[in-house]
Design a protein around this motif. Structure first.
Motif, PDB file in Angstrom:
ATOM      1  N   PHE A 154       6.811   8.757  -1.896  1.00 40.67           N
ATOM      2  CA  PHE A 154       6.011   7.558  -1.742  1.00 40.67           C
ATOM      3  C   PHE A 154       6.399   6.863  -0.430  1.00 40.67           C
ATOM      4  O   PHE A 154       7.571   6.558  -0.218  1.00 40.67           O
ATOM      5  CB  PHE A 154       6.260   6.591  -2.911  1.00 40.67           C
ATOM      6  CG  PHE A 154       6.005   7.188  -4.270  1.00 40.67           C
ATOM      7  CD1 PHE A 154       4.803   6.973  -4.926  1.00 40.67           C
ATOM      8  CD2 PHE A 154       6.981   7.953  -4.906  1.00 40.67           C
ATOM      9  CE1 PHE A 154       4.579   7.519  -6.183  1.00 40.67           C
ATOM     10  CE2 PHE A 154       6.759   8.494  -6.159  1.00 40.67           C
ATOM     11  CZ  PHE A 154       5.555   8.275  -6.804  1.00 40.67           C
ATOM     12  N   GLU A 213       0.857  -1.173   0.000  1.00 41.55           N
ATOM     13  CA  GLU A 213       0.000   0.000   0.000  1.00 41.55           C
ATOM     14  C   GLU A 213       0.897   1.229   0.000  1.00 41.55           C
ATOM     15  O   GLU A 213       2.002   1.188   0.546  1.00 41.55           O
ATOM     16  CB  GLU A 213      -0.919  -0.009   1.222  1.00 41.55           C
ATOM     17  CG  GLU A 213      -1.906  -1.174   1.214  1.00 41.55           C
ATOM     18  CD  GLU A 213      -2.755  -1.217   2.472  1.00 41.55           C
ATOM     19  OE1 GLU A 213      -2.593  -0.325   3.334  1.00 41.55           O
ATOM     20  OE2 GLU A 213      -3.569  -2.155   2.600  1.00 41.55           O
ATOM     21  N   PHE A 214       0.417   2.322  -0.603  1.00 38.16           N
ATOM     22  CA  PHE A 214       1.265   3.510  -0.680  1.00 38.16           C
ATOM     23  C   PHE A 214       0.483   4.781  -0.407  1.00 38.16           C
ATOM     24  O   PHE A 214      -0.733   4.861  -0.606  1.00 38.16           O
ATOM     25  CB  PHE A 214       1.949   3.606  -2.051  1.00 38.16           C
ATOM     26  CG  PHE A 214       1.021   3.924  -3.194  1.00 38.16           C
ATOM     27  CD1 PHE A 214       0.701   5.243  -3.515  1.00 38.16           C
ATOM     28  CD2 PHE A 214       0.455   2.909  -3.956  1.00 38.16           C
ATOM     29  CE1 PHE A 214      -0.153   5.539  -4.563  1.00 38.16           C
ATOM     30  CE2 PHE A 214      -0.405   3.194  -5.006  1.00 38.16           C
ATOM     31  CZ  PHE A 214      -0.711   4.521  -5.314  1.00 38.16           C
ATOM     32  N   ARG A 219       7.022   7.448 -11.656  1.00 34.26           N
ATOM     33  CA  ARG A 219       6.875   6.090 -11.131  1.00 34.26           C
ATOM     34  C   ARG A 219       7.839   5.100 -11.781  1.00 34.26           C
ATOM     35  O   ARG A 219       8.053   4.005 -11.280  1.00 34.26           O
ATOM     36  CB  ARG A 219       5.425   5.621 -11.325  1.00 34.26           C
ATOM     37  CG  ARG A 219       4.450   6.240 -10.334  1.00 34.26           C
ATOM     38  CD  ARG A 219       3.024   6.206 -10.845  1.00 34.26           C
ATOM     39  NE  ARG A 219       2.842   7.181 -11.915  1.00 34.26           N
ATOM     40  CZ  ARG A 219       1.750   7.927 -12.059  1.00 34.26           C
ATOM     41  NH1 ARG A 219       0.769   7.829 -11.197  1.00 34.26           N
ATOM     42  NH2 ARG A 219       1.643   8.778 -13.062  1.00 34.26           N
ATOM     43  N   PHE A 222       5.567   3.438   1.818  1.00 31.15           N
ATOM     44  CA  PHE A 222       4.992   2.115   1.616  1.00 31.15           C
ATOM     45  C   PHE A 222       4.738   1.396   2.936  1.00 31.15           C
ATOM     46  O   PHE A 222       5.562   1.434   3.862  1.00 31.15           O
ATOM     47  CB  PHE A 222       5.937   1.264   0.758  1.00 31.15           C
ATOM     48  CG  PHE A 222       6.238   1.879  -0.583  1.00 31.15           C
ATOM     49  CD1 PHE A 222       5.273   1.952  -1.567  1.00 31.15           C
ATOM     50  CD2 PHE A 222       7.493   2.409  -0.849  1.00 31.15           C
ATOM     51  CE1 PHE A 222       5.547   2.532  -2.796  1.00 31.15           C
ATOM     52  CE2 PHE A 222       7.783   2.983  -2.076  1.00 31.15           C
ATOM     53  CZ  PHE A 222       6.808   3.042  -3.050  1.00 31.15           C
ATOM     54  N   THR A 223       3.606   0.722   3.003  1.00 33.16           N
ATOM     55  CA  THR A 223       3.263  -0.086   4.175  1.00 33.16           C
ATOM     56  C   THR A 223       2.651  -1.410   3.715  1.00 33.16           C
ATOM     57  O   THR A 223       2.314  -1.569   2.538  1.00 33.16           O
ATOM     58  CB  THR A 223       2.253   0.646   5.083  1.00 33.16           C
ATOM     59  OG1 THR A 223       1.073   0.967   4.314  1.00 33.16           O
ATOM     60  CG2 THR A 223       2.846   1.938   5.640  1.00 33.16           C
ATOM     61  N   TRP A 235      -0.250   0.441 -10.500  1.00 32.73           N
ATOM     62  CA  TRP A 235      -0.591   1.401  -9.456  1.00 32.73           C
ATOM     63  C   TRP A 235      -2.095   1.630  -9.504  1.00 32.73           C
ATOM     64  O   TRP A 235      -2.607   2.215 -10.451  1.00 32.73           O
ATOM     65  CB  TRP A 235       0.121   2.727  -9.675  1.00 32.73           C
ATOM     66  CG  TRP A 235       1.618   2.674  -9.654  1.00 32.73           C
ATOM     67  CD1 TRP A 235       2.449   2.204 -10.632  1.00 32.73           C
ATOM     68  CD2 TRP A 235       2.478   3.139  -8.605  1.00 32.73           C
ATOM     69  NE1 TRP A 235       3.757   2.350 -10.264  1.00 32.73           N
ATOM     70  CE2 TRP A 235       3.809   2.916  -9.022  1.00 32.73           C
ATOM     71  CE3 TRP A 235       2.244   3.741  -7.356  1.00 32.73           C
ATOM     72  CZ2 TRP A 235       4.900   3.266  -8.235  1.00 32.73           C
ATOM     73  CZ3 TRP A 235       3.322   4.090  -6.568  1.00 32.73           C
ATOM     74  CH2 TRP A 235       4.643   3.853  -7.008  1.00 32.73           C
ATOM     75  N   GLN A 254       1.158   8.708  -1.625  1.00 31.46           N
ATOM     76  CA  GLN A 254       1.977   9.537  -2.510  1.00 31.46           C
ATOM     77  C   GLN A 254       1.691  11.003  -2.250  1.00 31.46           C
ATOM     78  O   GLN A 254       0.542  11.452  -2.313  1.00 31.46           O
ATOM     79  CB  GLN A 254       1.698   9.219  -3.973  1.00 31.46           C
ATOM     80  CG  GLN A 254       2.503  10.080  -4.944  1.00 31.46           C
ATOM     81  CD  GLN A 254       2.194   9.759  -6.399  1.00 31.46           C
ATOM     82  OE1 GLN A 254       1.462   8.819  -6.693  1.00 31.46           O
ATOM     83  NE2 GLN A 254       2.749  10.549  -7.312  1.00 31.46           N
ATOM     84  N   THR A 285      -3.606   7.927  -2.336  1.00 34.27           N
ATOM     85  CA  THR A 285      -3.329   6.615  -1.733  1.00 34.27           C
ATOM     86  C   THR A 285      -3.790   5.507  -2.671  1.00 34.27           C
ATOM     87  O   THR A 285      -4.653   5.718  -3.540  1.00 34.27           O
ATOM     88  CB  THR A 285      -4.053   6.453  -0.381  1.00 34.27           C
ATOM     89  OG1 THR A 285      -5.481   6.423  -0.599  1.00 34.27           O
ATOM     90  CG2 THR A 285      -3.714   7.593   0.562  1.00 34.27           C
ATOM     91  N   THR A 324      -2.762   1.072  -4.015  1.00 33.80           N
ATOM     92  CA  THR A 324      -2.030  -0.195  -3.912  1.00 33.80           C
ATOM     93  C   THR A 324      -1.096  -0.340  -5.104  1.00 33.80           C
ATOM     94  O   THR A 324      -1.477  -0.045  -6.243  1.00 33.80           O
ATOM     95  CB  THR A 324      -3.004  -1.385  -3.883  1.00 33.80           C
ATOM     96  OG1 THR A 324      -3.897  -1.245  -2.785  1.00 33.80           O
ATOM     97  CG2 THR A 324      -2.241  -2.702  -3.742  1.00 33.80           C
ATOM     98  N   GLN A 330      11.140   1.495   2.172  1.00 30.42           N
ATOM     99  CA  GLN A 330       9.861   1.892   2.743  1.00 30.42           C
ATOM    100  C   GLN A 330       9.451   3.321   2.378  1.00 30.42           C
ATOM    101  O   GLN A 330       8.323   3.715   2.618  1.00 30.42           O
ATOM    102  CB  GLN A 330       9.910   1.740   4.267  1.00 30.42           C
ATOM    103  CG  GLN A 330      10.041   0.284   4.712  1.00 30.42           C
ATOM    104  CD  GLN A 330      10.129   0.147   6.218  1.00 30.42           C
ATOM    105  OE1 GLN A 330      11.167   0.425   6.809  1.00 30.42           O
ATOM    106  NE2 GLN A 330       9.049  -0.277   6.830  1.00 30.42           N
ATOM    107  N   ARG A 331      10.376   4.066   1.824  1.00 25.55           N
ATOM    108  CA  ARG A 331      10.048   5.418   1.357  1.00 25.55           C
ATOM    109  C   ARG A 331      10.972   5.793   0.212  1.00 25.55           C
ATOM    110  O   ARG A 331      12.172   5.527   0.263  1.00 25.55           O
ATOM    111  CB  ARG A 331      10.191   6.433   2.483  1.00 25.55           C
ATOM    112  CG  ARG A 331       9.876   7.876   2.060  1.00 25.55           C
ATOM    113  CD  ARG A 331       9.786   8.806   3.268  1.00 25.55           C
ATOM    114  NE  ARG A 331      11.067   8.989   3.931  1.00 25.55           N
ATOM    115  CZ  ARG A 331      11.777  10.118   3.887  1.00 25.55           C
ATOM    116  NH1 ARG A 331      11.339  11.152   3.200  1.00 25.55           N
ATOM    117  NH2 ARG A 331      12.918  10.208   4.532  1.00 25.55           N
TER     118      ARG A 331
END
Length: 236
Positions: free
Chosen positions: A203, A60-61, A128, A205-206, A89, A63, A76, A78, A189-190
């Protein structure tokens, strides 16, 4: 006498040059080699090794987009990535839209406008595109002129490390790319992309999942009936 004096002067000058060259060589030989940041080298090697083995990723992101010419916005959704060079995206908020690539072509679909832009990956300057690194498509040492610790940048997640990479000359799409990762797992993660015009896209990310066996069919885009298809040299 003048000839002898001139000859003697030339000899003295030659001798001085030889001495200077010898001293310069000795100084160069005795000068210590540039120090190597072993911590940074280990980090780059760890990141490269991890993402050269990844088959697919799902996360999940959030932006965050900032531009000198436009209002800031946050979106936001996926993100799904799969070798070789496929990405999807799915934006959920504030509006639904889709950015998908099968590795050769990029499709940017806006359902509300019933419009899709079609661009070749090699011609796209979309922010991206650098995420293809997450599928082993890039090399931190080969593709960038310099990579260093981002000493003035605090990590978004506590305990993470942050590096910044600068593209080689002749690549004018991006000024630099910031990457935040876990020092234990080397999971990115970022990512923050700085464009040459001052625009930034960050971005975060989780819920990151790796090697789920994602089917390649989800990266094939077919325009719904009534959708306008625009051939573009650059994705918006």
């Amino acid at each position: 006498m003048w000839l002898k004096s001139r000859s003697r002067g030339a000899s003295n000058l030659s001798l001085m040059v030889l001495i200077a060259l010898r001293c310069g060589c000795e100084m160069a030989a005795s000068s210590p080699a540039p120090s190597v940041d072993k911590d940074l080298e280990a980090a780059l090697e760890g990141l490269q090794k991890k993402y050269s083995r990844v088959r697919d990723l799902k996360m999940e992101f959030i932006q965050s987009y900032n531009s000198p010419r436009r209002a800031a916005k946050t979106e936001t959704g996926t993100l799904v990535l799969k070798r070789p060079g496929m990405m999807r995206w799915e934006y959920k908020t504030p509006i639904e839209k889709l950015f998908v690539s099968n590795g050769k072509t990029v499709f940017f679909y806006l359902p509300q406008e019933k419009q899709v832009q079609k661009t070749k990956v090699k011609e796209s300057r979309d922010q991206r595109i650098p995420f293809l690194f997450l599928l082993g498509k890039g090399n931190l040492k080969r593709d960038f002129s310099k990579v260093e610790w981002a000493s003035d940048e605090k990590p978004f997640f506590q305990g993470n490390r942050v590096i910044v990479a600068y593209p080689k000359k002749g690549i004018d799409e991006f000024a630099r790319i910031l990457m935040e990762f876990s020092p234990q797992t080397f999971q990115l993660q970022r990512v923050k992309v700085y464009d040459v015009d001052g625009t930034t896209s960050e971005f975060v990310f989780t819920n990151i999942q790796q090697d789920l066996g994602t089917a390649g069919a989800i990266f094939d885009f077919k325009a719904p009936p009534g959708t306008e298809v625009i051939e573009s040299h650059e994705a918006q």
